[in-house]
Design a protein around this motif. Structure first.
Motif, PDB file in Angstrom:
ATOM      1  N   LEU A 169      39.376 -19.529 -37.740  1.00 14.54           N
ATOM      2  CA  LEU A 169      38.655 -20.337 -36.766  1.00 14.54           C
ATOM      3  C   LEU A 169      38.841 -19.756 -35.370  1.00 14.54           C
ATOM      4  CD1 LEU A 169      39.696 -23.890 -38.026  1.00 14.54           C
ATOM      5  CD2 LEU A 169      37.570 -22.671 -38.520  1.00 14.54           C
ATOM      6  N   ALA A 170      37.935 -20.110 -34.465  1.00 18.84           N
ATOM      7  CA  ALA A 170      38.028 -19.632 -33.086  1.00 18.84           C
ATOM      8  C   ALA A 170      37.327 -20.602 -32.154  1.00 18.84           C
ATOM      9  CB  ALA A 170      37.422 -18.239 -32.956  1.00 18.84           C
ATOM     10  N   GLY A 171      37.716 -20.521 -30.899  1.00 19.44           N
ATOM     11  CA  GLY A 171      37.054 -21.285 -29.855  1.00 19.44           C
ATOM     12  C   GLY A 171      36.543 -20.346 -28.791  1.00 19.44           C
ATOM     13  N   GLY A 172      35.353 -20.604 -28.288  1.00 13.97           N
ATOM     14  CA  GLY A 172      34.749 -19.763 -27.271  1.00 13.97           C
ATOM     15  C   GLY A 172      33.474 -20.416 -26.810  1.00 13.97           C
ATOM     16  N   LYS A 173      32.360 -19.843 -27.184  1.00 14.42           N
ATOM     17  CA  LYS A 173      31.054 -20.438 -26.912  1.00 14.42           C
ATOM     18  C   LYS A 173      30.816 -21.537 -27.941  1.00 14.42           C
ATOM     19  CE  LYS A 173      26.992 -20.481 -24.813  1.00 14.42           C
ATOM     20  NZ  LYS A 173      26.823 -20.824 -23.394  1.00 14.42           N
ATOM     21  N   GLY A 174      31.665 -22.563 -27.866  1.00 13.55           N
ATOM     22  CA  GLY A 174      31.644 -23.612 -28.872  1.00 13.55           C
ATOM     23  C   GLY A 174      32.782 -23.430 -29.852  1.00 13.55           C
ATOM     24  N   ILE A 175      32.635 -24.052 -31.005  1.00 14.53           N
ATOM     25  CA  ILE A 175      33.605 -23.942 -32.094  1.00 14.53           C
ATOM     26  C   ILE A 175      33.025 -23.021 -33.145  1.00 14.53           C
ATOM     27  CG2 ILE A 175      34.881 -25.203 -33.858  1.00 14.53           C
ATOM     28  CD1 ILE A 175      34.641 -27.674 -32.082  1.00 14.53           C
ATOM     29  N   GLY A 176      33.849 -22.074 -33.656  1.00 14.28           N
ATOM     30  CA  GLY A 176      33.263 -21.087 -34.543  1.00 14.28           C
ATOM     31  C   GLY A 176      34.129 -20.634 -35.690  1.00 14.28           C
ATOM     32  N   LEU A 177      33.506 -19.871 -36.566  1.00 11.89           N
ATOM     33  CA  LEU A 177      34.149 -19.222 -37.700  1.00 11.89           C
ATOM     34  C   LEU A 177      34.144 -17.713 -37.466  1.00 11.89           C
ATOM     35  CD1 LEU A 177      32.473 -21.175 -40.646  1.00 11.89           C
ATOM     36  CD2 LEU A 177      34.744 -21.550 -39.678  1.00 11.89           C
ATOM     37  N   VAL A 178      35.187 -17.042 -37.952  1.00  8.03           N
ATOM     38  CA  VAL A 178      35.337 -15.601 -37.771  1.00  8.03           C
ATOM     39  C   VAL A 178      35.667 -14.966 -39.111  1.00  8.03           C
ATOM     40  CG1 VAL A 178      36.677 -13.783 -36.657  1.00  8.03           C
ATOM     41  CG2 VAL A 178      36.129 -15.854 -35.386  1.00  8.03           C
ATOM     42  N   VAL A 179      35.038 -13.837 -39.399  1.00  9.02           N
ATOM     43  CA  VAL A 179      35.375 -13.047 -40.580  1.00  9.02           C
ATOM     44  C   VAL A 179      35.277 -11.581 -40.185  1.00  9.02           C
ATOM     45  CG1 VAL A 179      32.988 -13.024 -41.434  1.00  9.02           C
ATOM     46  CG2 VAL A 179      34.882 -12.642 -43.026  1.00  9.02           C
ATOM     47  N   GLY A 180      36.141 -10.749 -40.740  1.00  8.19           N
ATOM     48  CA  GLY A 180      36.107  -9.347 -40.357  1.00  8.19           C
ATOM     49  C   GLY A 180      36.915  -8.462 -41.281  1.00  8.19           C
ATOM     50  N   GLY A 181      36.903  -7.170 -40.974  1.00  7.21           N
ATOM     51  CA  GLY A 181      37.648  -6.192 -41.748  1.00  7.21           C
ATOM     52  C   GLY A 181      38.207  -5.118 -40.839  1.00  7.21           C
ATOM     53  N   GLU A 182      39.284  -4.475 -41.280  1.00  7.58           N
ATOM     54  CA  GLU A 182      39.957  -3.456 -40.478  1.00  7.58           C
ATOM     55  C   GLU A 182      40.426  -2.291 -41.335  1.00  7.58           C
ATOM     56  OE1 GLU A 182      42.036  -6.203 -36.989  1.00  7.58           O
ATOM     57  OE2 GLU A 182      43.279  -5.098 -38.416  1.00  7.58           O
ATOM     58  N   LYS A 212      31.810 -11.098 -22.128  1.00  3.77           N
ATOM     59  CA  LYS A 212      30.843 -12.045 -21.590  1.00  3.77           C
ATOM     60  C   LYS A 212      30.939 -13.370 -22.311  1.00  3.77           C
ATOM     61  CE  LYS A 212      25.965 -12.563 -20.446  1.00  3.77           C
ATOM     62  NZ  LYS A 212      24.641 -11.904 -20.411  1.00  3.77           N
ATOM     63  N   TYR A 213      31.172 -13.327 -23.616  1.00  2.00           N
ATOM     64  CA  TYR A 213      31.386 -14.527 -24.415  1.00  2.00           C
ATOM     65  C   TYR A 213      32.783 -14.438 -25.043  1.00  2.00           C
ATOM     66  CZ  TYR A 213      26.342 -15.035 -23.875  1.00  2.00           C
ATOM     67  OH  TYR A 213      25.080 -15.145 -23.344  1.00  2.00           O
ATOM     68  N   SER A 214      33.775 -14.701 -24.259  1.00  2.00           N
ATOM     69  CA  SER A 214      35.161 -14.577 -24.730  1.00  2.00           C
ATOM     70  C   SER A 214      35.469 -15.627 -25.792  1.00  2.00           C
ATOM     71  CB  SER A 214      36.131 -14.739 -23.557  1.00  2.00           C
ATOM     72  OG  SER A 214      35.935 -13.735 -22.597  1.00  2.00           O
ATOM     73  N   TYR A 215      36.393 -15.277 -26.679  1.00  4.37           N
ATOM     74  CA  TYR A 215      36.849 -16.221 -27.696  1.00  4.37           C
ATOM     75  C   TYR A 215      38.271 -15.875 -28.092  1.00  4.37           C
ATOM     76  CZ  TYR A 215      36.422 -12.651 -31.326  1.00  4.37           C
ATOM     77  OH  TYR A 215      36.593 -11.512 -32.089  1.00  4.37           O
ATOM     78  N   ALA A 216      38.932 -16.812 -28.732  1.00 11.15           N
ATOM     79  CA  ALA A 216      40.272 -16.597 -29.292  1.00 11.15           C
ATOM     80  C   ALA A 216      40.432 -17.528 -30.477  1.00 11.15           C
ATOM     81  CB  ALA A 216      41.352 -16.861 -28.257  1.00 11.15           C
ATOM     82  N   GLY A 217      41.197 -17.076 -31.472  1.00  8.95           N
ATOM     83  CA  GLY A 217      41.381 -17.897 -32.662  1.00  8.95           C
ATOM     84  C   GLY A 217      42.536 -17.422 -33.504  1.00  8.95           C
ATOM     85  N   ILE A 218      42.709 -18.062 -34.635  1.00  8.50           N
ATOM     86  CA  ILE A 218      43.790 -17.725 -35.556  1.00  8.50           C
ATOM     87  C   ILE A 218      43.258 -17.799 -36.980  1.00  8.50           C
ATOM     88  CG2 ILE A 218      44.631 -20.122 -35.737  1.00  8.50           C
ATOM     89  CD1 ILE A 218      47.474 -18.912 -35.833  1.00  8.50           C
TER      90      ILE A 218
END
Length: 209
Positions: free
Chosen positions: A42-55, A190-196
């Motif tokens: 989950l993350a907060g930024g331009k509203g409440i959001g979901l995050v998925v990714g790969g590294e 420009k659209y910063s966010y942070a989450g865990i």
């Protein structure tokens, strides 16, 4: 962007399998520290959001180099009234694709590690906003500064790799294995966010003798 994420995971998996075979045939050779991972949360930024990714990660001494792809979707909520009844509605949404290069430090002890990284990314976002009955869309591309902090757990010593959810052991003891952990992530832009969120990885997570 989604195709790029699948390609990174597929190519890294092939590389891992090929390198594992080479290492198993060469005794007393220390493995490199290289691993891939998927994460979501989950993350907060331009509203409440979901995050998925790969590294894809590579470590030399304590230096950690990371290629990261992330997809974030955010929504802000409003409401309309129908008499005395309030009806919630989505007012704006923002979908963002992020590709970043990060550098940081990673410290390993026994079967766990701690790392922190920062870098630069290119972001492509598509925003949607409702204006009465009209849906307005706008796309933008901009730079950002991604960051993350990780803590993860993995095996302490070489063991046989287990397939099918860890139930069936395969082959000889190997340094290749899984990891599980937690990730604090974000991007200053420009659209910063942070989450865990949580992450799940495959690869060589430490030097095994």
């Amino acid at each position: 962007m989604k195709i790029l994420l699948v390609a990174i995971i597929f190519l890294s998996s092939i590389s891992f399998c090929h390198s594992q075979k080479e290492q198993d045939s060469i005794p007393n050779k220390t493995n490199p520290i290289i691993y891939s991972e998927l994460y979501f949360g989950l993350a907060g930024g331009k509203g409440i959001g979901l995050v998925v990714g790969g590294e894809l990660n590579y470590q030399n001494k304590n230096d950690l180099f990371t290629v990261r792809y992330g997809y974030q979707t955010f929504a802000t909520f409003g409401g309309t009234s129908l008499g005395f009844i309030g009806i919630p509605s989505i007012e704006t949404t923002l979908n963002n694709h992020e590709i970043g290069l990060l550098y940081g430090q990673r410290y390993v002890k026994d079967g766990h590690s701690f790392s922190f990284s920062g870098g630069i990314s290119t972001n492509y976002s598509i925003g949607e906003q409702r204006n009465n009955e009209e849906l307005l869309k706008q796309s933008q591309q901009y730079l950002g500064f991604p960051f993350e902090i990780n803590i993860k757990w993995f095996k302490k010593a070489k063991k046989r790799f287990r397939a099918y959810y860890g139930l069936i052991p395969i082959g000889k003891p190997t340094s290749f294995g899984r990891s599980f952990g937690f990730k604090l992530y974000g991007n200053i832009s420009k659209y910063s966010y942070a989450g865990i969120g949580i992450n799940y990885g495959f690869g060589w997570h430490k030097k095994y003798e």
